[in-house]
Design a protein around this motif. Structure first.
Motif, PDB file in Angstrom:
ATOM      1  N   ASN A 132       8.929   2.344  10.081  1.00 30.84           N
ATOM      2  CA  ASN A 132      10.247   1.841  10.480  1.00 30.84           C
ATOM      3  C   ASN A 132      11.267   2.538   9.584  1.00 30.84           C
ATOM      4  O   ASN A 132      11.365   2.231   8.399  1.00 30.84           O
ATOM      5  CB  ASN A 132      10.285   0.316  10.291  1.00 30.84           C
ATOM      6  N   LYS A 183      14.390   2.366   9.671  1.00 31.66           N
ATOM      7  CA  LYS A 183      15.612   1.561   9.453  1.00 31.66           C
ATOM      8  C   LYS A 183      16.862   2.441   9.616  1.00 31.66           C
ATOM      9  O   LYS A 183      16.841   3.373  10.421  1.00 31.66           O
ATOM     10  CB  LYS A 183      15.533   0.841   8.102  1.00 31.66           C
ATOM     11  N   HIS A 185      12.439  -8.284  13.394  1.00 29.09           N
ATOM     12  CA  HIS A 185      12.406  -7.896  11.977  1.00 29.09           C
ATOM     13  C   HIS A 185      13.305  -8.857  11.191  1.00 29.09           C
ATOM     14  O   HIS A 185      14.361  -9.266  11.674  1.00 29.09           O
ATOM     15  CB  HIS A 185      12.866  -6.447  11.806  1.00 29.09           C
ATOM     16  N   GLU A 197      15.298  -8.393   8.923  1.00 28.07           N
ATOM     17  CA  GLU A 197      16.671  -7.929   8.716  1.00 28.07           C
ATOM     18  C   GLU A 197      17.543  -8.262   9.930  1.00 28.07           C
ATOM     19  O   GLU A 197      18.726  -8.568   9.787  1.00 28.07           O
ATOM     20  CB  GLU A 197      16.658  -6.421   8.407  1.00 28.07           C
ATOM     21  N   GLU A 255       5.156  -9.718   7.807  1.00 25.79           N
ATOM     22  CA  GLU A 255       5.950  -9.148   6.714  1.00 25.79           C
ATOM     23  C   GLU A 255       6.570 -10.261   5.879  1.00 25.79           C
ATOM     24  O   GLU A 255       7.586 -10.849   6.281  1.00 25.79           O
ATOM     25  CB  GLU A 255       7.084  -8.296   7.288  1.00 25.79           C
ATOM     26  N   ALA A 300       8.583  -9.362   0.079  1.00 27.22           N
ATOM     27  CA  ALA A 300       7.854  -8.126  -0.256  1.00 27.22           C
ATOM     28  C   ALA A 300       8.521  -6.883   0.333  1.00 27.22           C
ATOM     29  O   ALA A 300       8.128  -5.761   0.015  1.00 27.22           O
ATOM     30  CB  ALA A 300       6.415  -8.224   0.249  1.00 27.22           C
ATOM     31  N   ILE A 301       9.538  -7.095   1.179  1.00 22.00           N
ATOM     32  CA  ILE A 301      10.139  -5.954   1.879  1.00 22.00           C
ATOM     33  C   ILE A 301      11.098  -5.195   0.965  1.00 22.00           C
ATOM     34  O   ILE A 301      12.091  -5.754   0.492  1.00 22.00           O
ATOM     35  CB  ILE A 301      10.867  -6.429   3.160  1.00 22.00           C
ATOM     36  N   GLY A 302      10.784  -3.949   0.725  1.00 27.60           N
ATOM     37  CA  GLY A 302      11.663  -3.083  -0.046  1.00 27.60           C
ATOM     38  C   GLY A 302      11.792  -3.477  -1.507  1.00 27.60           C
ATOM     39  O   GLY A 302      12.664  -2.965  -2.215  1.00 27.60           O
ATOM     40  N   GLY A 323       5.467  -4.676   3.948  1.00 27.85           N
ATOM     41  CA  GLY A 323       6.125  -5.136   2.728  1.00 27.85           C
ATOM     42  C   GLY A 323       5.622  -4.354   1.534  1.00 27.85           C
ATOM     43  O   GLY A 323       4.569  -4.653   0.986  1.00 27.85           O
ATOM     44  N   SER A 324       6.380  -3.298   1.192  1.00 32.14           N
ATOM     45  CA  SER A 324       6.052  -2.457   0.030  1.00 32.14           C
ATOM     46  C   SER A 324       4.669  -1.819   0.117  1.00 32.14           C
ATOM     47  O   SER A 324       3.968  -1.704  -0.896  1.00 32.14           O
ATOM     48  CB  SER A 324       6.212  -3.250  -1.270  1.00 32.14           C
ATOM     49  N   VAL A 325       4.271  -1.425   1.334  1.00 28.84           N
ATOM     50  CA  VAL A 325       3.017  -0.671   1.466  1.00 28.84           C
ATOM     51  C   VAL A 325       3.266   0.758   0.997  1.00 28.84           C
ATOM     52  O   VAL A 325       4.246   1.395   1.386  1.00 28.84           O
ATOM     53  CB  VAL A 325       2.504  -0.659   2.930  1.00 28.84           C
ATOM     54  N   LEU A 383       3.096  -1.877   8.858  1.00 30.24           N
ATOM     55  CA  LEU A 383       4.456  -1.524   9.250  1.00 30.24           C
ATOM     56  C   LEU A 383       5.146  -1.117   7.949  1.00 30.24           C
ATOM     57  O   LEU A 383       5.289  -1.923   7.034  1.00 30.24           O
ATOM     58  CB  LEU A 383       5.163  -2.709   9.920  1.00 30.24           C
ATOM     59  N   VAL A 384       5.531   0.145   7.892  1.00 29.74           N
ATOM     60  CA  VAL A 384       5.948   0.741   6.620  1.00 29.74           C
ATOM     61  C   VAL A 384       7.430   1.106   6.665  1.00 29.74           C
ATOM     62  O   VAL A 384       7.890   1.705   7.641  1.00 29.74           O
ATOM     63  CB  VAL A 384       5.117   2.025   6.354  1.00 29.74           C
ATOM     64  N   GLY A 385       8.159   0.738   5.620  1.00 24.98           N
ATOM     65  CA  GLY A 385       9.571   1.092   5.534  1.00 24.98           C
ATOM     66  C   GLY A 385       9.768   2.313   4.646  1.00 24.98           C
ATOM     67  O   GLY A 385       9.599   3.452   5.074  1.00 24.98           O
ATOM     68  N   GLY A 386      10.087   2.069   3.379  1.00 20.46           N
ATOM     69  CA  GLY A 386      10.438   3.148   2.455  1.00 20.46           C
ATOM     70  C   GLY A 386       9.461   4.312   2.431  1.00 20.46           C
ATOM     71  O   GLY A 386       9.863   5.479   2.486  1.00 20.46           O
TER      72      GLY A 386
HETATM   73  O1  LIG Z   1       9.568  -2.689   8.647  1.00 21.99           O
HETATM   74  C1  LIG Z   1       9.165  -2.393   7.516  1.00 21.99           C
HETATM   75  C2  LIG Z   1       9.229  -3.328   6.439  1.00 21.99           C
HETATM   76  O2  LIG Z   1      10.446  -3.986   6.383  1.00 21.99           O
HETATM   77  C3  LIG Z   1       8.667  -2.891   5.142  1.00 21.99           C
HETATM   78  O3  LIG Z   1       9.596  -2.148   4.387  1.00 21.99           O
HETATM   79  P1  LIG Z   1       9.110  -1.523   2.971  1.00 21.99           P
HETATM   80  O4  LIG Z   1       7.849  -0.791   3.255  1.00 21.99           O
HETATM   81  O5  LIG Z   1      10.229  -0.631   2.558  1.00 21.99           O
HETATM   82  O6  LIG Z   1       8.902  -2.687   2.065  1.00 21.99           O
END
Ligand SMILES: O=C[C@H](O)COP(=O)(O)O
Length: 256
Positions: free
Chosen positions: A9, A11, A97, A99, A169, A173-175, A213-215, A233-236
């Protein structure tokens, strides 16, 4: 046997240059990786470019998106329809999500309507659920996840989850870099699956449940070693080709 799915993701991140570099880098880094579905959800503005790049490279990367509206056309300024997403090759669509729940006041019921509309249009919902830090500390995690899922199950039937993806998620833990431990995540995933199994064991057995969440490449293998964690599901970490590819490879290795 559930097939693992690792989704990035992106974002609100990107530029033409970044999209181009990231897709090329990712496609190269994933060369030869089998046994995992890898999807990306760039900002909708870049779907056209992403589709062109993926098709030119004959890539297996699945295209997705981060949101959808409840209509296919009409006077809905600023919104994007399932039909439009489909026209640009996006199939896996993130909804609910945290957010969007928080910044756009999206309720469980509204997210459930999006879920139904995606299914009606032949797209794959990636339904995000998860608790806040306060809910976690109050021991409400499973109840919150069950309530968010029930918004779909109670209106569309448990079979609506067939073919969909659930992303657990924890919001805290997200970001944040403060990821759930693999054991804790497994416990919640098992509880989510058990909740679905109360309505249908078959659906519960087959539904893909991702952790998010912070994977990172460093912790990914521990999640994928858990029996009820079917992907991420990976963000950063999805914004760096090597990191995201390493997470996808970890899923492929653990699950095959
Ligand atoms: O959609 C992805 C999640 O919000 C995880 O984000 P993150 O991997 O940056 O913690």
């Amino acid at each position: 046997m559930r097939h693992p799915v690792v989704m990035g993701n992106w974002k609100l991140n990107g530029s033409k240059e970044m999209v181009s570099g990231l897709i090329k880098g990712l496609d190269a880094a994933l060369n030869g990786v089998e046994g995992v579905d890898v999807a990306i959800a760039p900002p909708v503005m870049y779907l056209d470019l992403a589709e062109q790049l993926l098709s030119k490279a004959n890539s297996k990367i699945i295209l997705g998106s981060q949101n959808v509206d409840l209509h296919n056309n009409g006077a809905f300024t600023g919104d994007i329809s399932p039909a439009m997403l489909k026209e640009f090759g996006a199939s896996h669509i993130i909804i609910g999500h945290s957010e969007r729940r928080e910044y756009h006041n999206e309720s469980d019921e509204f997210v459930a309507q999006k879920f139904a509309f995606l299914k009606e249009n032949g797209l794959t919902p990636v339904l995000c659920i998860g608790e806040s830090e306060a809910q976690n500390e109050a021991g409400e995690t499973v109840a919150v996840c069950a309530r968010q899922l029930d918004a779909v199950i109670n209106t569309q039937g448990v079979e609506a989850l067939n073919g969909a993806i659930i992303a657990y998620e924890p919001i805290w833990a997200i970001g944040t870099g403060k990821a759930a431990t693999a054991d804790d995540a497994q416990r919640i995933h098992a509880a989510i699956r058990a909740h679905i199994a109360e309505k249908s064991e078959e659906v519960a057995k087959n539904v893909v449940i991702q952790y998010g969440g912070s994977v990172k490449p460093e912790n990914a293998a521990a999640y994928f070693a858990q029996p009820d964690i079917d992907g991420a599901l990976v963000g950063g970490a999805a914004l760096v080709a090597e990191s995201f590819a390493a997470i996808a490879k970890a899923a492929a290795e653990a699950k095959n």
